[in-house]
Design an enzyme around this catalytic site. Structure first.
Site, PDB file in Angstrom:
ATOM      1  N   HIS A  48       0.866  -1.176   0.000  1.00  0.00           N
ATOM      2  CA  HIS A  48       0.000   0.000   0.000  1.00  0.00           C
ATOM      3  C   HIS A  48       0.903   1.227   0.000  1.00  0.00           C
ATOM      4  CE1 HIS A  48      -2.901   2.930   1.558  1.00  0.00           C
ATOM      5  NE2 HIS A  48      -3.883   2.077   1.298  1.00  0.00           N
ATOM      6  N   ASP A  66       2.672  -4.522   7.780  1.00  0.00           N
ATOM      7  CA  ASP A  66       1.372  -3.880   7.600  1.00  0.00           C
ATOM      8  C   ASP A  66       0.304  -4.951   7.784  1.00  0.00           C
ATOM      9  OD1 ASP A  66      -0.986  -2.778   6.702  1.00  0.00           O
ATOM     10  OD2 ASP A  66      -0.177  -2.025   4.806  1.00  0.00           O
ATOM     11  N   GLN A  86      -4.759  -5.688   6.632  1.00  0.00           N
ATOM     12  CA  GLN A  86      -5.637  -6.661   5.999  1.00  0.00           C
ATOM     13  C   GLN A  86      -5.561  -8.045   6.641  1.00  0.00           C
ATOM     14  OE1 GLN A  86      -7.755  -5.663   3.781  1.00  0.00           O
ATOM     15  NE2 GLN A  86      -6.898  -3.622   3.497  1.00  0.00           N
ATOM     16  N   LYS A 125     -11.297  -1.289   9.717  1.00  0.00           N
ATOM     17  CA  LYS A 125     -11.388  -2.506   8.916  1.00  0.00           C
ATOM     18  C   LYS A 125     -11.861  -3.699   9.752  1.00  0.00           C
ATOM     19  CE  LYS A 125      -7.664  -0.955   5.864  1.00  0.00           C
ATOM     20  NZ  LYS A 125      -8.484  -0.740   4.651  1.00  0.00           N
ATOM     21  N   CYS A 171      -4.749   2.252  -3.787  1.00  0.00           N
ATOM     22  CA  CYS A 171      -3.542   2.784  -3.132  1.00  0.00           C
ATOM     23  C   CYS A 171      -2.353   1.822  -3.277  1.00  0.00           C
ATOM     24  CB  CYS A 171      -3.799   3.081  -1.654  1.00  0.00           C
ATOM     25  SG  CYS A 171      -5.048   4.344  -1.379  1.00  0.00           S
TER      26      CYS A 171
END
Length: 369
Positions: free
Chosen positions: A81, A158, A161, A184, A329
């Protein structure tokens, strides 16, 4: 959140009246909740931020401007991202360290051979997504962290997700930093988490200055300057009034997810994803991007022949179906796929087979236009 604002609303760590004490207790209980959720050793390793983007910026500016120098290297994958690219590019231009990028295969998988070739003794930080926000592919972070540590590098992951969709254990993965966003995972917007190993956070210089993150600000009349000492962890990195209600909302969301079970959520998403992919394979105008057979979360990235991704998204929206369109993104990954943009359908614990069936019906109608 309504209950908090109606009954407990006050600033934290700043007062001895009842509301302040109640708000502080709820805020710190939320921190404990997050720590247990990702199995951090201590709650002081949990820093509340606005989201994944701010968390990465905290690390990039703290380490990038204070600990990295010319000759040092940061290793980033091309599936990242933009939030895990841009802060490093900015700080690299200021301090002169080098960024190397790991290739991604044509089916959206991290090129492990290229990763092993590009990591060296000069690599100080490795920045990788746990799950691609474009393809849903899950990286083997435990293996990659082991490789990074063998070269003396630290690893920032990251988890935007992954944390909402699967069990994540920071001690088992042995990551040095993990970042994720509350919105999220059923919580409000404007709240997120930076997890960092205690020994690393203690060495880092705060990214933002102001109230809460200081212990003392003593004016020296001789030097005409202030001598500043930082607060203890985790407050050292939480300048100003935090999103207290957001933290309370995040903890409430986490407790809900735990009741459902993270393994159950992952299994549900994977079942929906497979069902949707099997149905979409029957549509001649649909093309998939990223592996559709590998280990992945509930994301399907696709394009429709003769239609832009935005046209597909608008047509789906006219039927009450919300999908994303554009770069998501992650423009470098779209360059690898040779795409101007893509459409992305994503699923979570609240989605159903009936909704997937309606989605497939709508795609069939679009194909028949």
């Amino acid at each position: 959140m309504v209950d908090f604002y109606e009954n407990n609303n006050a600033n934290v760590h700043r007062g001895v009246h009842t509301l302040a004490l109640e708000a502080t207790e709820m805020y710190e209980q939320s921190r404990e909740c997050v720590a247990k959720f990702i199995n951090a050793k201590e709650s002081c390793e949990i820093i509340f931020v606005r989201g994944t983007t701010e968390a990465i910026n905290v690390v990039a500016y703290s380490l990038g401007l204070n600990d990295l120098k010319e000759g040092d290297e940061v290793l980033i994958s091309l599936m990242e991202h933009h939030s895990n690219i841009v802060p490093w590019e900015i700080t690299a231009k200021i301090h002169g360290f080098k960024i190397n990028y790991v290739d991604v295969t044509s089916d959206g998988l991290l090129n492990i051979q290229d990763f092993e070739n590009k990591i060296t003794s000069k690599t100080k930080i490795v920045c990788l997504s746990h799950v691609s926000n474009v393809t849903g592919v899950v990286n083997d972070i435990k293996k990659l962290a082991k490789i990074a540590h063998a070269h003396g590098a630290i690893i920032l992951v990251d988890g935007a997700q992954s944390v909402p969709h699967m069990p994540v254990d920071v001690q088992n993965l042995d990551v040095d930093f993990l970042v994720f966003s509350g919105h999220k995972m059923l919580s409000p917007t404007g709240i997120g988490v930076l997890y960092g190993k205690k020994e690393l956070l203690q060495k880092m210089t705060p990214f933002q200055g102001g109230g809460e993150m200081i212990k003392d600000v003593i004016f020296d009349s001789i030097t005409q300057s202030c001598n500043i000492s930082w607060n203890e962890l985790p407050w050292k990195f939480e300048a100003g009034t935090p999103n207290i209600c957001g933290a309370v909302g995040l903890a409430t969301a986490i407790n809900y997810l735990k009741k459902v079970g993270m393994d159950n959520i992952l299994a549900h998403e994977q079942a929906l994803t497979k069902y949707a992919i099997d149905g979409m394979k029957n549509l001649s105008k649909v093309s998939f991007y990223g592996s559709i057979d590998s280990n992945k979360c509930g994301i399907i990235t696709f394009s429709f022949a003769d239609l832009s991704s935005h046209d597909v998204a608008l047509l789906c929206d006219s039927y009450g179906i919300a999908i994303r369109s554009g770069y998501h993104c992650a423009q470098p990954l779209h360059q690898i796929f040779k795409l101007q943009s893509s459409a992305r359908a994503s699923f979570y614990l609240y989605n159903t087979i009936e909704e997937i069936n309606r989605f497939l019906e709508v795609l069939q109608e679009i194909q028949n236009f």
